[in-house]
Motif scaffolding. Structure first.
Motif, PDB file in Angstrom:
ATOM      1  N   ILE A  75       0.841  -1.206   0.000  1.00 14.51           N
ATOM      2  CA  ILE A  75       0.000   0.000   0.000  1.00 14.51           C
ATOM      3  C   ILE A  75       0.872   1.250   0.000  1.00 14.51           C
ATOM      4  N   ASP A  76       1.899   1.265   0.831  1.00 13.15           N
ATOM      5  CA  ASP A  76       2.781   2.438   0.888  1.00 13.15           C
ATOM      6  C   ASP A  76       3.484   2.673  -0.448  1.00 13.15           C
ATOM      7  N   ARG A  77       3.977   1.596  -1.088  1.00 14.71           N
ATOM      8  CA  ARG A  77       4.639   1.738  -2.396  1.00 14.71           C
ATOM      9  C   ARG A  77       3.680   2.308  -3.428  1.00 14.71           C
ATOM     10  N   LEU A  78       2.477   1.751  -3.477  1.00 13.00           N
ATOM     11  CA  LEU A  78       1.500   2.203  -4.472  1.00 13.00           C
ATOM     12  C   LEU A  78       1.058   3.639  -4.205  1.00 13.00           C
ATOM     13  N   GLU A  79       0.964   4.005  -2.958  1.00 13.00           N
ATOM     14  CA  GLU A  79       0.593   5.385  -2.632  1.00 13.00           C
ATOM     15  C   GLU A  79       1.719   6.351  -3.025  1.00 13.00           C
ATOM     16  N   ASP A  82       1.628   7.225  -6.520  1.00 13.15           N
ATOM     17  CA  ASP A  82       0.353   7.854  -6.903  1.00 13.15           C
ATOM     18  C   ASP A  82      -0.570   6.902  -7.653  1.00 13.15           C
ATOM     19  N   HIS A  83      -0.500   5.617  -7.325  1.00 15.15           N
ATOM     20  CA  HIS A  83      -1.363   4.620  -7.954  1.00 15.15           C
ATOM     21  C   HIS A  83      -2.549   4.248  -7.080  1.00 15.15           C
ATOM     22  N   LEU A  84      -2.532   4.673  -5.822  1.00 24.26           N
ATOM     23  CA  LEU A  84      -3.542   4.245  -4.864  1.00 24.26           C
ATOM     24  C   LEU A  84      -3.914   5.424  -3.980  1.00 24.26           C
ATOM     25  N   THR A  85      -5.187   5.469  -3.601  1.00 19.88           N
ATOM     26  CA  THR A  85      -5.629   6.479  -2.645  1.00 19.88           C
ATOM     27  C   THR A  85      -6.231   5.787  -1.434  1.00 19.88           C
ATOM     28  N   ARG A  86      -6.061   6.436  -0.285  1.00 17.83           N
ATOM     29  CA  ARG A  86      -6.685   5.979   0.960  1.00 17.83           C
ATOM     30  C   ARG A  86      -7.673   7.062   1.386  1.00 17.83           C
ATOM     31  N   THR A  87      -8.882   6.645   1.689  1.00 19.61           N
ATOM     32  CA  THR A  87      -9.884   7.592   2.177  1.00 19.61           C
ATOM     33  C   THR A  87     -10.627   6.975   3.349  1.00 19.61           C
ATOM     34  N   ARG A  88     -11.086   7.820   4.243  1.00 17.90           N
ATOM     35  CA  ARG A  88     -11.904   7.350   5.359  1.00 17.90           C
ATOM     36  C   ARG A  88     -13.259   6.909   4.828  1.00 17.90           C
ATOM     37  N   ASP A  89     -13.745   5.803   5.336  1.00 20.59           N
ATOM     38  CA  ASP A  89     -15.068   5.311   4.976  1.00 20.59           C
ATOM     39  C   ASP A  89     -16.093   6.282   5.542  1.00 20.59           C
ATOM     40  N   PRO A  90     -16.929   6.890   4.705  1.00 25.57           N
ATOM     41  CA  PRO A  90     -17.905   7.858   5.219  1.00 25.57           C
ATOM     42  C   PRO A  90     -18.938   7.228   6.161  1.00 25.57           C
TER      43      PRO A  90
END
Length: 149
Positions: A75-79, A82-90
């Motif tokens: 996850i850290d590598r992909l972030e 700029d291939h991955l985004t992390r967002t809080r679940d609404p």
């Protein structure tokens, strides 16, 4: 060696296709500074999006067969790339959802688009019953392979 059955011929053809796809995935990873597992992670995340599945770090780790540390590294590598985004679940702010960044989708289409288009063109030559037979075979073959894991 004797004559091979039509079933084994199909198994060998399927193997040839999967090997070629694997080679393309490895080439894509290499060209874009990724590990092959990173590409598998992106594929899992794209599949989750198509299925409407919430993708969390735990879910992704289970899909990839990685422990928590290994999943975090992917996850850290992909972030970083700029291939991955992390967002809080609404719906549950404690959960973090993962998604493929649109730039990664564009990058993937630039590399795999022609391969996908050629494959779709092949399928367009099949009638509806042939397409359904291919779908049934590939679904059943996938179930057979994953059942052995």
């Amino acid at each position: 060696m004797g004559e091979q059955s039509s079933e084994m011929e199909i198994v060998h053809l399927l193997r040839k296709v999967t090997v070629e796809f694997g080679l393309r995935q490895a080439e894509f990873a290499s060209r874009n500074g990724m590990h092959p597992t990173d590409v598998r992670a992106l594929i899992c995340l794209l599949d989750a999006e198509r299925a409407g599945t919430d993708a969390t770090a735990g879910w992704l780790g289970a899909q990839l067969g990685l422990n928590s540390a290994g999943t975090t590294a992917v996850i850290d590598r992909l972030e970083r790339l700029d291939h991955l985004t992390r967002t809080r679940d609404p719906r549950d702010r404690r959960r973090v959802l993962l998604a493929v960044d649109p730039r990664a989708v564009e990058l993937g289409w630039a590399f795999f688009g022609q391969l996908i288009e050629k494959t779709v063109t092949v399928l367009r030559d099949f009638d509806e019953s042939e397409t359904e037979a291919v779908r049934r075979f590939l679904s059943a073959a996938h179930q057979a392979v994953t059942a052995i894991r």
